[in-house]
Design an enzyme around this catalytic site. Structure first.
Site, mmCIF file in Angstrom:
data_model
loop_
_atom_site.group_PDB
_atom_site.id
_atom_site.type_symbol
_atom_site.label_atom_id
_atom_site.label_comp_id
_atom_site.label_asym_id
_atom_site.label_seq_id
_atom_site.Cartn_x
_atom_site.Cartn_y
_atom_site.Cartn_z
ATOM 1 N N SER A 196 0.795 -1.377 0.054
ATOM 2 C CA SER A 196 0.045 -0.288 -0.019
ATOM 3 C C SER A 196 0.900 1.707 0.003
ATOM 4 C CB SER A 196 -0.998 -0.146 1.343
ATOM 5 O OG SER A 196 -2.046 -1.239 0.459
ATOM 6 N N ARG A 210 -1.435 8.962 5.254
ATOM 7 C CA ARG A 210 -2.290 8.153 6.153
ATOM 8 C C ARG A 210 -3.789 8.506 5.229
ATOM 9 N NH1 ARG A 210 -3.001 5.553 10.600
ATOM 10 N NH2 ARG A 210 -0.813 5.017 12.008
ATOM 11 N N HIS A 222 -4.308 6.766 2.054
ATOM 12 C CA HIS A 222 -4.555 5.863 2.197
ATOM 13 C C HIS A 222 -6.012 5.510 2.707
ATOM 14 C CE1 HIS A 222 -4.148 2.371 4.776
ATOM 15 N NE2 HIS A 222 -3.825 1.819 3.980
#
Lengths: 213, 213
Positions: free
Chosen positions: B15, B38, B41
């Site tokens: 990822s 983040r 993500h």
């Protein structure tokens, strides 16, 4: 400071007017329009309308399951938190097993993620449930694996895992549908818990009534 | 069924490799890179990197506040549910006032939404808090209004309301920053609770360790 709209009914009206004005909803069957409208509203992206896929009976199966009190199984707490309980007159149980004590050990045992292991704990709740996956691709893959192995089918699978590894793939697997499940999914990397909750809320009551913000 | 990646560490690695390979992170100051990573993500969208805005001291102020036990004020339950408690060794309180009993009446009284009224109940917690807004534009507008009227400043405002009415405008108001607050925001319609939670988690510990899915 700039003025802003404060009346919830006016905000609601303007939001949904914007969706209707910008989105291409012609290809949606009538009973799916409230669902895609709520999904668009939840993420602020008109263009997701073009990536939604579903089985023909998904709305009907999901709505009937909710109205008859079926369990709602979620892959994470955030999806559960976004489900509006007052839309569920049958008092459906919202179940999230991800943080149960046995999950880390079970994940090791089956060689998979905690999210996948949590699916194995859905047990008898799975039969006829509404499943809402808004985070982990491995939860969706695991669910499909278990159904293939003979686990009971949920009433409908709402597939909205998000991210760069497995999200697009797990939703493609769901949409290919060799198992004959009712489903709704957003193709590609995008998804998330707010979208998954919005889909549950839409199956319950259609579009919002302006009390949500 | 197609094979899929099951090892959380491998999923994590792939990822974040994808984010690094696809996103343009050069313009970000060093301490903001875990936060944007983040955020990307959380929503599966590389391109949000181009819409993030922040004040220079936002990361430092937010990180220090979290480490010293500051309250975390959220506009809705979903944001609270996405905050990973084990990242918060100081045991910070996560506070959501939206569903408190007095909120609907207060909303009527002030002629605003329930989300805005809930902000008025943050009271003494506001001073030095980490505020995470992932749903309602009116909550962000109301917060800015109150600060302008003399309410204490939070340590940092994470502004990620979503939608078609007021989301872009409230974040533009936050980013114009005549009040001199530390802030992070995503310009435009996009936002959401998963992004807001991800920003809090990033201020606490940087990038994930692969245990999240």
């Amino acid at each position: 400071m700039r003025p802003y709209l404060k009346d919830p009914q006016a905000i609601y009206a303007e939001s949904f007017q914007t969706v209707r004005a910008e989105a291409r909803l012609e290809r949606f069957q009538e009973d799916m329009r409230p669902l895609i409208t709520r999904v668009i509203h939840a993420c602020g992206m008109i263009e997701v309308a073009d990536r939604l896929v579903w089985s023909e009976g998904a709305y009907q199966a999901g709505h009937e399951a909710l109205m008859s009190g079926a369990s709602i199984l979620c892959d994470c707490e955030m999806v559960g938190a976004g489900i509006i309980r007052r839309y569920l007159p049958a008092g459906n149980q919202v179940i999230v097993t991800l943080n149960e004590a046995g999950v880390p050990a079970l994940a090791k045992e089956i060689g998979n993620t905690r999210s996948a292991a949590a699916v194995d704990l859905w047990g008898a709740h799975l039969d006829g449930a509404v499943v809402a996956i808004g985070n982990a691709p491995t939860a969706l893959f695991r669910l499909l694996e278990r159904i293939e192995a003979g686990a009971p089918k949920p009433a409908v699978i709402l597939g909205f895992p998000v991210g760069f590894v497995g999200a697009a793939e797990s939703k493609a697997e769901l949409a290919a549908n060799p198992r004959g499940c009712e489903f709704v999914a957003l193709r590609g990397r995008r998804g998330g818990s707010a979208i998954a909750s919005a889909a549950v809320n839409a199956l319950a009551v259609g579009t919002p009534e302006g009390q949500d913000k």
